[in-house]
Motif scaffolding. Structure first.
Motif, PDB file in Angstrom:
ATOM      1  N   ALA A   1       0.815  -1.214   0.000  1.00  0.00           N
ATOM      2  CA  ALA A   1       0.000   0.000   0.000  1.00  0.00           C
ATOM      3  C   ALA A   1       0.853   1.271   0.000  1.00  0.00           C
ATOM      4  N   ILE A   2       1.912   1.310   0.803  1.00  0.00           N
ATOM      5  CA  ILE A   2       2.682   2.554   0.926  1.00  0.00           C
ATOM      6  C   ILE A   2       4.108   2.431   0.404  1.00  0.00           C
ATOM      7  N   GLY A   3       4.537   1.250   0.061  1.00  0.00           N
ATOM      8  CA  GLY A   3       5.908   1.043  -0.409  1.00  0.00           C
ATOM      9  C   GLY A   3       6.735   0.347   0.663  1.00  0.00           C
ATOM     10  N   VAL A   4       7.627  -0.497   0.201  1.00  0.00           N
ATOM     11  CA  VAL A   4       8.411  -1.312   1.133  1.00  0.00           C
ATOM     12  C   VAL A   4       9.325  -0.448   1.997  1.00  0.00           C
ATOM     13  N   TRP A   5      10.000   0.538   1.359  1.00  0.00           N
ATOM     14  CA  TRP A   5      10.953   1.341   2.124  1.00  0.00           C
ATOM     15  C   TRP A   5      10.257   2.204   3.174  1.00  0.00           C
ATOM     16  N   LEU A   6       9.102   2.724   2.862  1.00  0.00           N
ATOM     17  CA  LEU A   6       8.364   3.513   3.857  1.00  0.00           C
ATOM     18  C   LEU A   6       7.869   2.610   4.992  1.00  0.00           C
ATOM     19  N   ALA A   7       7.458   1.389   4.665  1.00  0.00           N
ATOM     20  CA  ALA A   7       7.030   0.444   5.702  1.00  0.00           C
ATOM     21  C   ALA A   7       8.195   0.087   6.618  1.00  0.00           C
ATOM     22  N   ILE A   8       9.361  -0.123   6.035  1.00  0.00           N
ATOM     23  CA  ILE A   8      10.548  -0.414   6.858  1.00  0.00           C
ATOM     24  C   ILE A   8      10.896   0.784   7.731  1.00  0.00           C
TER      25      ILE A   8
ATOM     26  N   ALA B   1      11.119   0.911  11.795  1.00  0.00           N
ATOM     27  CA  ALA B   1      12.326   1.390  12.477  1.00  0.00           C
ATOM     28  C   ALA B   1      11.979   2.530  13.437  1.00  0.00           C
ATOM     29  N   ALA B   2      11.106   3.441  13.004  1.00  0.00           N
ATOM     30  CA  ALA B   2      10.697   4.551  13.873  1.00  0.00           C
ATOM     31  C   ALA B   2       9.950   4.033  15.097  1.00  0.00           C
ATOM     32  N   GLY B   3       9.098   3.052  14.897  1.00  0.00           N
ATOM     33  CA  GLY B   3       8.379   2.464  16.032  1.00  0.00           C
ATOM     34  C   GLY B   3       9.322   1.795  17.012  1.00  0.00           C
ATOM     35  N   SER B   4      10.313   1.086  16.486  1.00  0.00           N
ATOM     36  CA  SER B   4      11.287   0.429  17.358  1.00  0.00           C
ATOM     37  C   SER B   4      12.110   1.447  18.134  1.00  0.00           C
ATOM     38  N   LEU B   5      12.508   2.518  17.454  1.00  0.00           N
ATOM     39  CA  LEU B   5      13.268   3.580  18.120  1.00  0.00           C
ATOM     40  C   LEU B   5      12.429   4.242  19.204  1.00  0.00           C
TER      41      LEU B   5
END
Length: 182
Positions: free
Chosen positions: A27-34, A38-42
């Motif tokens: 839906a939003i692109g693989v790199w944006l999902a990654i 990463a932002a959630g983990s941080l």
């Protein structure tokens, strides 16, 4: 029954996380999902670090002043749990972690947790014989029960020495007898 549910959850959650990641990536692109993961983990690691330090400081202050820690531990525990869930990579765990952290959903999660714990304690109380919490070995009994049944009246042997402190005698060791009085 609870163990079976936990095993199923440990098997199902990663599969669901992968399925959701694939859908979000499409839906939003693989790199944006990654990047979102990463932002959630941080964010989760920052929350855990901050709340962990705060709880540690409160515990140290209470110990130094000789008092019990404040009863606000459930709120801190919910915040740490939410941070841990955010730190775990996955969109489903991030959503649940946010439910633990957001001020307007926190009372709902606290109520669900309290009901869950109350049910667990009630089930334990119904299964346990007698007034206490019962044997930590569940229905199996203690591993020492069989030994006690085979040798009634015998117990562990404790080696030591008798030190008598009687009036009129100098304090010291009485090594002429062992603990059985011989």
């Amino acid at each position: 029954m609870m163990r079976l549910l936990l095993v199923l959850a440990f098997l199902a959650v990663p599969v669901l996380e992968i399925l959701v990641f694939v859908q979000v990536g499409q839906a939003i692109g693989v790199w944006l999902a990654i990047a979102l993961l990463a932002a959630g983990s941080l964010l989760g690691s920052l929350v855990v670090r901050r709340e962990g330090r705060k709880a540690w400081r409160k515990l140290q202050d209470a110990m130094q002043s000789g008092r019990m820690p404040e009863p606000g531990a459930p709120g801190g525990a919910m915040t740490v749990a939410g941070g841990v869930l955010l730190a775990v990579p996955g969109f489903l765990t991030d959503v649940v972690g946010l439910l633990f952290l957001l001020p307007f959903t926190r009372p709902l999660m606290r109520g669900l947790g309290a009901r869950f714990l109350a049910r667990r304690i009630e089930n334990l109380a119904q299964r346990t014989p007698g007034p206490g919490l019962g044997s930590p070995f569940g229905g199996m009994g203690s591993p020492f029960d069989a030994m006690r049944d085979q040798h009634p009246g015998s117990g562990p042997v404790i080696h030591g020495e008798v030190i008598r402190d009687e009036p009129g005698r100098p304090a010291g060791r009485d090594s002429s007898r062992d603990l059985t009085g011989r």
